[in-house]
Design an enzyme around this catalytic site. Sequence first.
Site, PDB file in Angstrom:
ATOM      1  N   SER A   7       0.868  -1.178   0.000  1.00  0.00           N
ATOM      2  CA  SER A   7       0.000   0.000   0.000  1.00  0.00           C
ATOM      3  C   SER A   7       0.902   1.223   0.000  1.00  0.00           C
ATOM      4  O   SER A   7       1.481   1.585   1.030  1.00  0.00           O
ATOM      5  CB  SER A   7      -0.889  -0.013   1.239  1.00  0.00           C
ATOM      6  OG  SER A   7      -1.602   1.209   1.331  1.00  0.00           O
ATOM      7  N   HIS A  32      -0.778  -1.238  -4.594  1.00  0.00           N
ATOM      8  CA  HIS A  32      -2.083  -0.761  -4.145  1.00  0.00           C
ATOM      9  C   HIS A  32      -1.980   0.739  -3.915  1.00  0.00           C
ATOM     10  O   HIS A  32      -1.148   1.191  -3.129  1.00  0.00           O
ATOM     11  CB  HIS A  32      -2.473  -1.473  -2.855  1.00  0.00           C
ATOM     12  CG  HIS A  32      -3.820  -1.136  -2.330  1.00  0.00           C
ATOM     13  ND1 HIS A  32      -4.986  -1.695  -2.837  1.00  0.00           N
ATOM     14  CD2 HIS A  32      -4.209  -0.298  -1.335  1.00  0.00           C
ATOM     15  CE1 HIS A  32      -6.017  -1.213  -2.158  1.00  0.00           C
ATOM     16  NE2 HIS A  32      -5.574  -0.369  -1.254  1.00  0.00           N
ATOM     17  N   ASP A  34      -3.970   4.060  -2.836  1.00  0.00           N
ATOM     18  CA  ASP A  34      -5.157   4.584  -2.162  1.00  0.00           C
ATOM     19  C   ASP A  34      -5.427   6.024  -2.565  1.00  0.00           C
ATOM     20  O   ASP A  34      -4.547   6.871  -2.447  1.00  0.00           O
ATOM     21  CB  ASP A  34      -4.964   4.513  -0.646  1.00  0.00           C
ATOM     22  CG  ASP A  34      -4.936   3.086  -0.153  1.00  0.00           C
ATOM     23  OD1 ASP A  34      -3.914   2.665   0.432  1.00  0.00           O
ATOM     24  OD2 ASP A  34      -5.933   2.383  -0.387  1.00  0.00           O
ATOM     25  N   MET A  36      -8.074   9.176  -1.811  1.00  0.00           N
ATOM     26  CA  MET A  36      -9.087   9.640  -0.855  1.00  0.00           C
ATOM     27  C   MET A  36      -9.480  11.074  -1.200  1.00  0.00           C
ATOM     28  O   MET A  36      -8.646  11.851  -1.627  1.00  0.00           O
ATOM     29  CB  MET A  36      -8.516   9.565   0.563  1.00  0.00           C
ATOM     30  CG  MET A  36      -8.057   8.171   0.959  1.00  0.00           C
ATOM     31  SD  MET A  36      -7.354   8.125   2.614  1.00  0.00           S
ATOM     32  CE  MET A  36      -6.833   6.413   2.723  1.00  0.00           C
ATOM     33  N   HIS A  65      -7.408   2.085  -5.495  1.00  0.00           N
ATOM     34  CA  HIS A  65      -8.517   1.930  -4.532  1.00  0.00           C
ATOM     35  C   HIS A  65      -9.155   3.304  -4.332  1.00  0.00           C
ATOM     36  O   HIS A  65      -8.604   4.155  -3.640  1.00  0.00           O
ATOM     37  CB  HIS A  65      -7.939   1.386  -3.219  1.00  0.00           C
ATOM     38  CG  HIS A  65      -8.932   1.233  -2.109  1.00  0.00           C
ATOM     39  ND1 HIS A  65      -8.555   1.039  -0.806  1.00  0.00           N
ATOM     40  CD2 HIS A  65     -10.292   1.282  -2.110  1.00  0.00           C
ATOM     41  CE1 HIS A  65      -9.649   0.968  -0.050  1.00  0.00           C
ATOM     42  NE2 HIS A  65     -10.697   1.109  -0.809  1.00  0.00           N
ATOM     43  N   MET A  67     -11.424   5.673  -2.724  1.00  0.00           N
ATOM     44  CA  MET A  67     -12.246   5.992  -1.546  1.00  0.00           C
ATOM     45  C   MET A  67     -12.773   7.411  -1.759  1.00  0.00           C
ATOM     46  O   MET A  67     -12.380   8.358  -1.068  1.00  0.00           O
ATOM     47  CB  MET A  67     -11.400   5.872  -0.285  1.00  0.00           C
ATOM     48  CG  MET A  67     -11.070   4.438   0.079  1.00  0.00           C
ATOM     49  SD  MET A  67      -9.734   4.290   1.279  1.00  0.00           S
ATOM     50  CE  MET A  67      -8.341   4.298   0.152  1.00  0.00           C
ATOM     51  N   MET A 136     -12.727  -4.486   3.248  1.00  0.00           N
ATOM     52  CA  MET A 136     -11.998  -3.599   4.153  1.00  0.00           C
ATOM     53  C   MET A 136     -11.948  -4.275   5.525  1.00  0.00           C
ATOM     54  O   MET A 136     -12.993  -4.541   6.127  1.00  0.00           O
ATOM     55  CB  MET A 136     -12.670  -2.233   4.247  1.00  0.00           C
ATOM     56  CG  MET A 136     -12.611  -1.427   2.978  1.00  0.00           C
ATOM     57  SD  MET A 136     -10.925  -1.200   2.348  1.00  0.00           S
ATOM     58  CE  MET A 136     -10.104  -0.442   3.754  1.00  0.00           C
ATOM     59  N   ASP A 174      -7.794  -5.528   2.975  1.00  0.00           N
ATOM     60  CA  ASP A 174      -7.101  -4.243   3.070  1.00  0.00           C
ATOM     61  C   ASP A 174      -7.284  -3.652   4.463  1.00  0.00           C
ATOM     62  O   ASP A 174      -8.389  -3.308   4.856  1.00  0.00           O
ATOM     63  CB  ASP A 174      -7.684  -3.290   2.010  1.00  0.00           C
ATOM     64  CG  ASP A 174      -6.949  -1.958   1.922  1.00  0.00           C
ATOM     65  OD1 ASP A 174      -7.443  -1.067   1.212  1.00  0.00           O
ATOM     66  OD2 ASP A 174      -5.898  -1.823   2.573  1.00  0.00           O
TER      67      ASP A 174
HETATM   68  C1  DX5 Z   1      -6.749   2.394   4.434  1.00  0.00           C
HETATM   69  C2  DX5 Z   1      -6.080   1.941   3.173  1.00  0.00           C
HETATM   70  C3  DX5 Z   1      -5.070   0.837   3.403  1.00  0.00           C
HETATM   71  C4  DX5 Z   1      -3.947   1.197   4.393  1.00  0.00           C
HETATM   72  C5  DX5 Z   1      -3.301  -0.076   4.913  1.00  0.00           C
HETATM   73  O1  DX5 Z   1      -7.913   3.073   4.138  1.00  0.00           O
HETATM   74  O2  DX5 Z   1      -7.064   1.501   2.254  1.00  0.00           O
HETATM   75  O3  DX5 Z   1      -4.540   0.443   2.154  1.00  0.00           O
HETATM   76  O4  DX5 Z   1      -3.024   1.961   3.764  1.00  0.00           O
HETATM   77  O5  DX5 Z   1      -2.375   0.253   5.913  1.00  0.00           O
HETATM   78  P1  DX5 Z   1      -2.158  -0.707   7.190  1.00  0.00           P
HETATM   79  O6  DX5 Z   1      -1.578  -1.966   6.693  1.00  0.00           O
HETATM   80  O7  DX5 Z   1      -1.217   0.044   8.043  1.00  0.00           O
HETATM   81  O8  DX5 Z   1      -3.502  -0.913   7.827  1.00  0.00           O
HETATM   82 ZN    ZN Z   2      -6.598   0.596   0.264  1.00  0.00          ZN
END
Ligand code: DX5
Ligand code: ZN
Length: 230
Positions: A7, A32, A34, A36, A65, A67, A136, A174
Amino acid sequence: MALIGPSLMCADMGNLQEAVIELDRAGVDFFHLDVMDGKFVPNFTLGPDLIKRLRGFTQKPFDVHLMVEKPEDFLHLFIESGADMISVHTEATNHLQRTLQTIKDKGLKAGVAINPATPLQNIEYVLDVVDYITVMTVNPGFAGQRFVPLMNKKLQLLNEMIHEQGYTIDIQVDGNIGYSTIPDVLENGANMLVCGTSSLFKPELKLDEAVAKLRRFIHELEFTNVKGEG
Ligand code: DX5
Ligand code: ZN
């Protein structure tokens, strides 16, 4: 063999390029990414321009991903940035089936992400269009959170639902995926592991060492499971 996907929001933001190159060399299976929007989740992370910039440093699949609210309005930005896979949250759109179909029609892998409290019934009628489902295992928005315990039961039920209906769909987990949580999630059917601060991005380990250690751990687990079934 379960797939390992770092990630990147957990990497050193000042050295993302090096992190991608090092992780690629270390043999990860996908990246991956993320995204947001500060609305669907109370945080901001990577954007399309940064993803496009990182695209040149690896051939490995980019799993974006989203969000974000109304992800259907932003798909084109991430398709243009070089995404190979895009997951959208079932809670973030009124047009889930159409949004997933749009991702597929563009030749990408389509994923649906589902928050911890959201029932599996909410995605039952898109099983025929998704390539992967992101369960999740923490509430989305931040790294470093604790695994939501009931998610192992949810994984088990999802795995049964997929097989009973005769689909072949990857199950991604995740959130807090690390040495204490990986045995159960693998046991319950997950095969794509998003790895952040709980397994790969640890101050005491260099990235290539962290990937090698994790790969050995998973291999031993899967070997033991196979032997156990034998
Ligand atoms: C959280 C993200 C994850 C996060 C995982 O919303 O979607 O990908 O970065 O990080 P850890 O492994 O620290 O939970
Ligand atoms: Zn994620």
